[in-house]
Design a protein around this motif. Sequence first.
Motif, PDB file in Angstrom:
ATOM      1  N   GLY A  44       0.827  -1.200   0.000  1.00 45.43           N
ATOM      2  CA  GLY A  44       0.000   0.000   0.000  1.00 45.43           C
ATOM      3  C   GLY A  44       0.855   1.240   0.000  1.00 45.43           C
ATOM      4  N   ARG A  45       0.412   2.247   0.743  1.00 49.11           N
ATOM      5  CA  ARG A  45       1.164   3.496   0.834  1.00 49.11           C
ATOM      6  C   ARG A  45       1.261   3.929   2.281  1.00 49.11           C
ATOM      7  NH1 ARG A  45      -3.359   7.659  -1.562  1.00 49.11           N
ATOM      8  NH2 ARG A  45      -4.468   7.882   0.389  1.00 49.11           N
ATOM      9  N   ASP A  46       2.316   4.680   2.576  1.00 55.07           N
ATOM     10  CA  ASP A  46       2.485   5.190   3.934  1.00 55.07           C
ATOM     11  C   ASP A  46       1.794   6.545   4.061  1.00 55.07           C
ATOM     12  OD1 ASP A  46       4.157   7.043   2.706  1.00 55.07           O
ATOM     13  OD2 ASP A  46       6.000   6.123   3.440  1.00 55.07           O
ATOM     14  N   GLY A  47       1.923   7.179   5.200  1.00 54.09           N
ATOM     15  CA  GLY A  47       1.256   8.443   5.444  1.00 54.09           C
ATOM     16  C   GLY A  47       2.096   9.664   5.131  1.00 54.09           C
ATOM     17  N   ALA A  48       3.238   9.501   4.482  1.00 60.55           N
ATOM     18  CA  ALA A  48       4.123  10.630   4.179  1.00 60.55           C
ATOM     19  C   ALA A  48       3.553  11.484   3.050  1.00 60.55           C
ATOM     20  CB  ALA A  48       5.502  10.113   3.793  1.00 60.55           C
ATOM     21  N   THR A  49       4.130  12.686   2.901  1.00 65.89           N
ATOM     22  CA  THR A  49       3.757  13.565   1.798  1.00 65.89           C
ATOM     23  C   THR A  49       5.001  13.833   0.985  1.00 65.89           C
ATOM     24  OG1 THR A  49       2.086  14.613   3.157  1.00 65.89           O
ATOM     25  CG2 THR A  49       2.747  15.789   1.194  1.00 65.89           C
ATOM     26  N   PRO A  50       5.101  13.467  -0.255  1.00 66.57           N
ATOM     27  CA  PRO A  50       4.170  12.632  -1.002  1.00 66.57           C
ATOM     28  C   PRO A  50       4.206  11.198  -0.490  1.00 66.57           C
ATOM     29  CG  PRO A  50       6.138  12.989  -2.308  1.00 66.57           C
ATOM     30  CD  PRO A  50       6.292  13.800  -1.048  1.00 66.57           C
ATOM     31  N   PRO A  51       3.146  10.455  -0.712  1.00 62.19           N
ATOM     32  CA  PRO A  51       3.099   9.099  -0.162  1.00 62.19           C
ATOM     33  C   PRO A  51       4.161   8.189  -0.776  1.00 62.19           C
ATOM     34  CG  PRO A  51       1.047   9.634  -1.324  1.00 62.19           C
ATOM     35  CD  PRO A  51       1.925  10.815  -1.416  1.00 62.19           C
ATOM     36  N   GLY A  52       4.731   7.357   0.085  1.00 62.31           N
ATOM     37  CA  GLY A  52       5.675   6.352  -0.361  1.00 62.31           C
ATOM     38  C   GLY A  52       5.002   4.994  -0.406  1.00 62.31           C
ATOM     39  N   LEU A  53       5.578   4.113  -1.188  1.00 63.39           N
ATOM     40  CA  LEU A  53       5.011   2.775  -1.307  1.00 63.39           C
ATOM     41  C   LEU A  53       5.466   1.901  -0.153  1.00 63.39           C
ATOM     42  CD1 LEU A  53       5.447   2.138  -5.116  1.00 63.39           C
ATOM     43  CD2 LEU A  53       3.395   2.841  -3.908  1.00 63.39           C
ATOM     44  N   VAL A  54       4.579   1.033   0.285  1.00 60.08           N
ATOM     45  CA  VAL A  54       4.876   0.057   1.329  1.00 60.08           C
ATOM     46  C   VAL A  54       4.752  -1.319   0.697  1.00 60.08           C
ATOM     47  CG1 VAL A  54       4.113  -0.907   3.524  1.00 60.08           C
ATOM     48  CG2 VAL A  54       3.996   1.550   3.145  1.00 60.08           C
ATOM     49  N   ASP A  55       5.774  -2.129   0.850  1.00 62.93           N
ATOM     50  CA  ASP A  55       5.758  -3.509   0.365  1.00 62.93           C
ATOM     51  C   ASP A  55       6.685  -4.294   1.279  1.00 62.93           C
ATOM     52  OD1 ASP A  55       5.655  -5.915  -0.919  1.00 62.93           O
ATOM     53  OD2 ASP A  55       6.442  -5.183  -2.827  1.00 62.93           O
ATOM     54  N   ASP A  56       6.130  -4.869   2.334  1.00 61.88           N
ATOM     55  CA  ASP A  56       6.938  -5.594   3.306  1.00 61.88           C
ATOM     56  C   ASP A  56       6.132  -6.729   3.923  1.00 61.88           C
ATOM     57  OD1 ASP A  56       5.189  -4.177   4.918  1.00 61.88           O
ATOM     58  OD2 ASP A  56       6.721  -3.248   6.147  1.00 61.88           O
ATOM     59  N   LEU A  57       6.744  -7.416   4.861  1.00 63.10           N
ATOM     60  CA  LEU A  57       6.081  -8.504   5.573  1.00 63.10           C
ATOM     61  C   LEU A  57       5.763  -8.072   6.990  1.00 63.10           C
ATOM     62  CD1 LEU A  57       8.301 -11.554   4.527  1.00 63.10           C
ATOM     63  CD2 LEU A  57       6.042 -10.956   3.636  1.00 63.10           C
ATOM     64  N   VAL A  58       4.611  -8.515   7.494  1.00 65.04           N
ATOM     65  CA  VAL A  58       4.221  -8.279   8.881  1.00 65.04           C
ATOM     66  C   VAL A  58       3.770  -9.601   9.470  1.00 65.04           C
ATOM     67  CG1 VAL A  58       3.556  -5.872   8.502  1.00 65.04           C
ATOM     68  CG2 VAL A  58       1.847  -7.665   8.317  1.00 65.04           C
ATOM     69  N   ARG A  59       3.737  -9.647  10.773  1.00 67.70           N
ATOM     70  CA  ARG A  59       3.288 -10.836  11.506  1.00 67.70           C
ATOM     71  C   ARG A  59       2.083 -10.454  12.339  1.00 67.70           C
ATOM     72  NH1 ARG A  59       3.756 -16.408  11.950  1.00 67.70           N
ATOM     73  NH2 ARG A  59       2.989 -16.927  14.004  1.00 67.70           N
ATOM     74  N   ILE A  60       1.032 -11.265  12.310  1.00 71.67           N
ATOM     75  CA  ILE A  60      -0.139 -11.075  13.167  1.00 71.67           C
ATOM     76  C   ILE A  60      -0.211 -12.253  14.119  1.00 71.67           C
ATOM     77  CG2 ILE A  60      -2.650 -10.909  13.285  1.00 71.67           C
ATOM     78  CD1 ILE A  60      -2.637  -9.510  10.621  1.00 71.67           C
ATOM     79  N   ASP A  61      -0.334 -11.937  15.407  1.00 69.42           N
ATOM     80  CA  ASP A  61      -0.478 -12.948  16.451  1.00 69.42           C
ATOM     81  C   ASP A  61      -1.617 -12.547  17.379  1.00 69.42           C
ATOM     82  OD1 ASP A  61       1.760 -14.837  16.036  1.00 69.42           O
ATOM     83  OD2 ASP A  61       2.980 -13.042  16.302  1.00 69.42           O
ATOM     84  N   PRO A  62      -2.258 -13.532  18.037  1.00 74.56           N
ATOM     85  CA  PRO A  62      -3.270 -13.188  19.045  1.00 74.56           C
ATOM     86  C   PRO A  62      -2.612 -12.421  20.186  1.00 74.56           C
ATOM     87  CG  PRO A  62      -3.379 -15.520  18.473  1.00 74.56           C
ATOM     88  CD  PRO A  62      -2.147 -14.970  17.837  1.00 74.56           C
ATOM     89  N   GLY A  63      -3.335 -11.466  20.731  1.00 67.88           N
ATOM     90  CA  GLY A  63      -2.850 -10.686  21.864  1.00 67.88           C
ATOM     91  C   GLY A  63      -3.890 -10.616  22.952  1.00 67.88           C
ATOM     92  N   ALA A  64      -3.582  -9.853  23.982  1.00 68.31           N
ATOM     93  CA  ALA A  64      -4.478  -9.741  25.134  1.00 68.31           C
ATOM     94  C   ALA A  64      -5.831  -9.139  24.761  1.00 68.31           C
ATOM     95  CB  ALA A  64      -3.814  -8.912  26.216  1.00 68.31           C
ATOM     96  N   ALA A  65      -5.833  -8.160  23.858  1.00 65.84           N
ATOM     97  CA  ALA A  65      -7.077  -7.474  23.530  1.00 65.84           C
ATOM     98  C   ALA A  65      -7.528  -7.722  22.097  1.00 65.84           C
ATOM     99  CB  ALA A  65      -6.899  -5.979  23.765  1.00 65.84           C
ATOM    100  N   GLY A  66      -7.003  -8.745  21.451  1.00 63.66           N
ATOM    101  CA  GLY A  66      -7.384  -9.015  20.074  1.00 63.66           C
ATOM    102  C   GLY A  66      -6.198  -9.515  19.281  1.00 63.66           C
ATOM    103  N   LEU A  67      -5.660  -8.658  18.407  1.00 64.14           N
ATOM    104  CA  LEU A  67      -4.548  -9.031  17.546  1.00 64.14           C
ATOM    105  C   LEU A  67      -3.381  -8.075  17.731  1.00 64.14           C
ATOM    106  CD1 LEU A  67      -6.590  -9.606  14.267  1.00 64.14           C
ATOM    107  CD2 LEU A  67      -5.853 -11.329  15.908  1.00 64.14           C
ATOM    108  N   GLU A  68      -2.174  -8.573  17.486  1.00 63.95           N
ATOM    109  CA  GLU A  68      -0.974  -7.749  17.521  1.00 63.95           C
ATOM    110  C   GLU A  68      -0.281  -7.862  16.176  1.00 63.95           C
ATOM    111  OE1 GLU A  68       1.381  -9.014  20.841  1.00 63.95           O
ATOM    112  OE2 GLU A  68       0.024  -8.071  22.287  1.00 63.95           O
ATOM    113  N   LEU A  69      -0.007  -6.721  15.557  1.00 68.88           N
ATOM    114  CA  LEU A  69       0.616  -6.657  14.250  1.00 68.88           C
ATOM    115  C   LEU A  69       2.011  -6.058  14.410  1.00 68.88           C
ATOM    116  CD1 LEU A  69      -1.085  -5.647  11.022  1.00 68.88           C
ATOM    117  CD2 LEU A  69       0.970  -4.426  11.646  1.00 68.88           C
ATOM    118  N   ARG A  70       3.037  -6.760  13.899  1.00 70.55           N
ATOM    119  CA  ARG A  70       4.417  -6.281  13.973  1.00 70.55           C
ATOM    120  C   ARG A  70       5.063  -6.411  12.599  1.00 70.55           C
ATOM    121  NH1 ARG A  70       4.048  -8.924  18.879  1.00 70.55           N
ATOM    122  NH2 ARG A  70       4.703  -7.712  20.681  1.00 70.55           N
ATOM    123  N   GLY A  71       5.855  -5.426  12.225  1.00 70.77           N
ATOM    124  CA  GLY A  71       6.635  -5.524  11.002  1.00 70.77           C
ATOM    125  C   GLY A  71       7.746  -6.538  11.176  1.00 70.77           C
ATOM    126  N   CYS A  72       7.973  -7.384  10.192  1.00 70.99           N
ATOM    127  CA  CYS A  72       9.015  -8.408  10.301  1.00 70.99           C
ATOM    128  C   CYS A  72      10.399  -7.781  10.393  1.00 70.99           C
ATOM    129  CB  CYS A  72       8.946  -9.352   9.115  1.00 70.99           C
ATOM    130  SG  CYS A  72       7.535 -10.462   9.163  1.00 70.99           S
TER     131      CYS A  72
END
Length: 140
Positions: A44-72
């Motif tokens: 996707g794109r990041d929140g910068a101006t002008p927007p930059g492209l995002v193309d990476d891996l993330v990890r989703i694991d169960p957490g205390a309040a739902g899900l936890e998302l971390r960049g690899c």
Amino acid sequence: MCFLKRIPALVRISALALIWHGPAVAEDQVPPAEYFTGTYQRVGRDGATPPGLVDDLVRIDPGAAGLELRGCAAGADAPAQRLAFDGWGEVPNLLSGGAQDPSLWCLYHNDGNNYPLLNCAAPDGRRFTLWPVPDMACAR
């Protein structure tokens, strides 16, 4: 009206209930957090101006309040982006960032192979899609 006589009464009642009340949505039923566990491609794109492209891996694991998302790339010790199940009105498939980042939200769906797909957005301009890549590993 004569064609309605040919339709069984139960079908007519069910059709009228659907038209009157809309489709039934089980708002209290969400998938278990373990359904989302795994490594995802984030594009996707990041929140910068002008927007930059995002193309990476993330990890989703169960957490205390739902899900936890971390960049690899950040590693297992990096702070997690928390996402909590947060159905809103007629949108039962919503995840929101909670107190840590209340502006991030994701809609989750599943593909034809029953893998989760997430479309996420934030007011700062971040927009990205997550889809699982089961054959990729990410540090936990």
